[in-house]
Design a protein around this motif. Structure first.
Motif, PDB file in Angstrom:
ATOM      1  N   ALA A  69       0.817  -1.213   0.000  1.00  0.00           N
ATOM      2  CA  ALA A  69       0.000   0.000   0.000  1.00  0.00           C
ATOM      3  C   ALA A  69       0.847   1.258   0.000  1.00  0.00           C
ATOM      4  N   PHE A  70       2.094   1.172   0.475  1.00  0.00           N
ATOM      5  CA  PHE A  70       2.963   2.354   0.508  1.00  0.00           C
ATOM      6  C   PHE A  70       3.536   2.680  -0.855  1.00  0.00           C
ATOM      7  N   VAL A  71       3.737   1.677  -1.704  1.00  0.00           N
ATOM      8  CA  VAL A  71       4.453   1.894  -2.954  1.00  0.00           C
ATOM      9  C   VAL A  71       3.559   1.786  -4.179  1.00  0.00           C
ATOM     10  N   LEU A  72       2.370   1.218  -4.074  1.00  0.00           N
ATOM     11  CA  LEU A  72       1.523   1.015  -5.229  1.00  0.00           C
ATOM     12  C   LEU A  72       0.349   1.987  -5.206  1.00  0.00           C
ATOM     13  N   PRO A  73      -0.081   2.442  -6.361  1.00  0.00           N
ATOM     14  CA  PRO A  73      -1.292   3.247  -6.412  1.00  0.00           C
ATOM     15  C   PRO A  73      -2.514   2.400  -6.050  1.00  0.00           C
ATOM     16  N   ILE A  74      -3.643   3.056  -5.937  1.00  0.00           N
ATOM     17  CA  ILE A  74      -4.875   2.350  -5.592  1.00  0.00           C
ATOM     18  C   ILE A  74      -5.245   1.392  -6.727  1.00  0.00           C
ATOM     19  N   ARG A  75      -5.589   0.157  -6.366  1.00  0.00           N
ATOM     20  CA  ARG A  75      -6.012  -0.891  -7.287  1.00  0.00           C
ATOM     21  C   ARG A  75      -4.911  -1.322  -8.241  1.00  0.00           C
ATOM     22  N   LEU A  76      -3.645  -1.137  -7.904  1.00  0.00           N
ATOM     23  CA  LEU A  76      -2.528  -1.581  -8.738  1.00  0.00           C
ATOM     24  C   LEU A  76      -1.874  -2.778  -8.048  1.00  0.00           C
ATOM     25  N   SER A  77      -1.928  -3.936  -8.688  1.00  0.00           N
ATOM     26  CA  SER A  77      -1.435  -5.167  -8.089  1.00  0.00           C
ATOM     27  C   SER A  77       0.066  -5.317  -8.338  1.00  0.00           C
ATOM     28  N   MET A  78       0.631  -6.337  -7.698  1.00  0.00           N
ATOM     29  CA  MET A  78       2.053  -6.607  -7.882  1.00  0.00           C
ATOM     30  C   MET A  78       2.361  -7.087  -9.298  1.00  0.00           C
ATOM     31  N   GLY A  79       1.432  -7.845  -9.902  1.00  0.00           N
ATOM     32  CA  GLY A  79       1.640  -8.282 -11.292  1.00  0.00           C
ATOM     33  C   GLY A  79       1.715  -7.116 -12.251  1.00  0.00           C
ATOM     34  N   ALA A  80       0.863  -6.109 -12.042  1.00  0.00           N
ATOM     35  CA  ALA A  80       0.918  -4.925 -12.908  1.00  0.00           C
ATOM     36  C   ALA A  80       2.228  -4.176 -12.739  1.00  0.00           C
ATOM     37  N   LEU A  81       2.725  -4.104 -11.506  1.00  0.00           N
ATOM     38  CA  LEU A  81       4.004  -3.433 -11.274  1.00  0.00           C
ATOM     39  C   LEU A  81       5.148  -4.155 -11.982  1.00  0.00           C
ATOM     40  N   ILE A  82       5.146  -5.490 -11.947  1.00  0.00           N
ATOM     41  CA  ILE A  82       6.198  -6.258 -12.638  1.00  0.00           C
ATOM     42  C   ILE A  82       6.125  -6.030 -14.141  1.00  0.00           C
ATOM     43  N   ALA A  83       4.909  -6.008 -14.707  1.00  0.00           N
ATOM     44  CA  ALA A  83       4.767  -5.767 -16.149  1.00  0.00           C
ATOM     45  C   ALA A  83       5.294  -4.388 -16.535  1.00  0.00           C
ATOM     46  N   ILE A  84       4.999  -3.377 -15.723  1.00  0.00           N
ATOM     47  CA  ILE A  84       5.502  -2.024 -16.014  1.00  0.00           C
ATOM     48  C   ILE A  84       7.023  -1.989 -15.939  1.00  0.00           C
ATOM     49  N   LEU A  85       7.590  -2.676 -14.947  1.00  0.00           N
ATOM     50  CA  LEU A  85       9.046  -2.707 -14.809  1.00  0.00           C
ATOM     51  C   LEU A  85       9.710  -3.380 -15.998  1.00  0.00           C
ATOM     52  N   LEU A  86       9.125  -4.472 -16.490  1.00  0.00           N
ATOM     53  CA  LEU A  86       9.689  -5.154 -17.672  1.00  0.00           C
ATOM     54  C   LEU A  86       9.627  -4.254 -18.906  1.00  0.00           C
ATOM     55  N   CYS A  87       8.556  -3.519 -19.071  1.00  0.00           N
ATOM     56  CA  CYS A  87       8.451  -2.606 -20.214  1.00  0.00           C
ATOM     57  C   CYS A  87       9.513  -1.512 -20.149  1.00  0.00           C
ATOM     58  N   VAL A  88       9.767  -0.994 -18.964  1.00  0.00           N
ATOM     59  CA  VAL A  88      10.797   0.041 -18.820  1.00  0.00           C
ATOM     60  C   VAL A  88      12.172  -0.509 -19.160  1.00  0.00           C
TER      61      VAL A  88
END
Length: 348
Positions: free
Chosen positions: A161-180
């Protein structure tokens, strides 16, 4: 007599056997069993019955009961346990309510709990018993704020909850990181290819072919073969401004012989011609940096010896007369022996 201190909480009963024997008659003996009960004293403080975390919904209501806490005591008083609970200090977030069964309820004071601001709370509670003398202890309750559904079901209590926006799961964060990461790799490859493409075409001193030895595996097609190697790289750039005639052809009739000096049948003075060509080669800026053989297109005329070239011999066996070699002196003795051999020696 005691051999060591006794602890009722460790062992409440002790059984021993006592033997009595006459000193003068050892056959007279008797035995008896003694049972010892250790009496209880109030020497243990009460504590929480279970060490556990308490979960709180961040969208809960004020006065909501979030947990019921009870205590235990290792002592065993005659009249039973009576525990008294109180907070160690005035807490702005939580309060307690005593029950009749030696337990308490933990209640919230407001509904503004948010994980982004504070995820965990520590609530110290003091517990007293009714022993003589009374014993007390301070126990800390851990309360964690969680995300809950509308019906109060706990959904998530992680730190995300400290690092992710509202309704943003860990899977979505990993996908964004791979795209970057993929985008950064593409940028690095593009910059690398552009840097290789834009390299300067000016030859550096250490890459100058005139400073190196170039080896070729093919032999080439002779002087007229211009495809095997570009001879322009060996030329002096200062000498390509104007065209200069070749120096290996027969000279024109521009050298007028001086009176009293010999010349050939064409009227060209050989010494003057060679000196002029030598002076031109020394001062020629287009001359290559290596030694070269100056080839001249004629042999000269007027010699009493004639041509010594074997290419002009009409037959395999020369019939010329070399008797004049005997008159040339001892320096030509070996040449005389080679050309004045007898017919028998030639056959041999």
């Amino acid at each position: 007599m005691l051999a060591k201190p006794l602890d009722r909480e460790m062992d409440m009963w002790h059984n021993i056997t006592v033997t009595a024997t006459e000193v003068r008659n050892h056959s007279q003996i008797s035995r008896t069993t003694v049972t010892i009960k250790v009496l209880d004293i109030n020497d243990n403080a009460p504590q929480f019955a279970k060490e556990k975390e308490v979960f709180l919904c961040e969208n809960g209501n004020p006065g909501q009961v979030i947990e019921t806490v009870s205590a235990i005591d290792k002592d065993d008083p005659i009249n039973g346990h009576i525990f008294i609970y109180r907070l160690a200090s005035n807490n702005p977030n939580f309060t307690i309510k005593n029950n009749i069964d030696n337990s308490i309820n933990i209640l919230t004071k407001h509904n503004t709990f948010q994980r982004q601001k504070q995820e965990m709370y520590l609530l110290p509670i003091i517990i007293n018993d009714n022993g003589n003398p009374p014993m007390s202890s301070t126990n800390t309750l851990t309360i964690r704020v969680c995300s809950c559904s509308k019906d109060g079901a706990i959904q998530s209590c992680n730190v995300e909850a400290f690092v992710l926006p509202i309704r943003l799961s860990m899977g979505a964060l990993i996908a964004i990181l791979l795209c970057v990461i993929l985008f950064l790799v593409i940028v690095v490859l593009y910059v690398t290819l552009r840097s290789h493409k834009n390299e300067t075409l000016i030859v550096k001193d250490e890459d100058d072919v005139r400073e190196n030895i170039i080896r070729y595996d093919d032999e080439g097609g002779g002087e007229e073969d211009t495809e095997a190697f570009d001879i322009a790289t060996l030329q002096n750039p200062d000498g390509i401004i104007s065209y200069l005639p070749r120096k290996d052809i027969k000279p024109d009739l521009q050298f007028i012989p001086r009176q009293g000096q010999d010349s050939d049948s064409n009227g060209v003075e050989i010494d003057a011609f060679i000196s002029t060509r030598l002076r031109e080669a020394d001062n020629d800026p287009t001359a290559p940096p290596y030694d070269s053989i100056q080839v001249y297109g004629y042999e000269g005329r007027g010699s009493i010896v004639g041509s010594l070239s074997s290419l002009e011999t009409a037959s395999a066996d020369s019939e010329q007369n070399y008797d004049y070699l005997r008159e040339w002196g001892p320096h030509f003795r070996i040449l005389e022996e080679l050309y004045l051999m007898s017919d028998n020696e030639k056959d041999t």
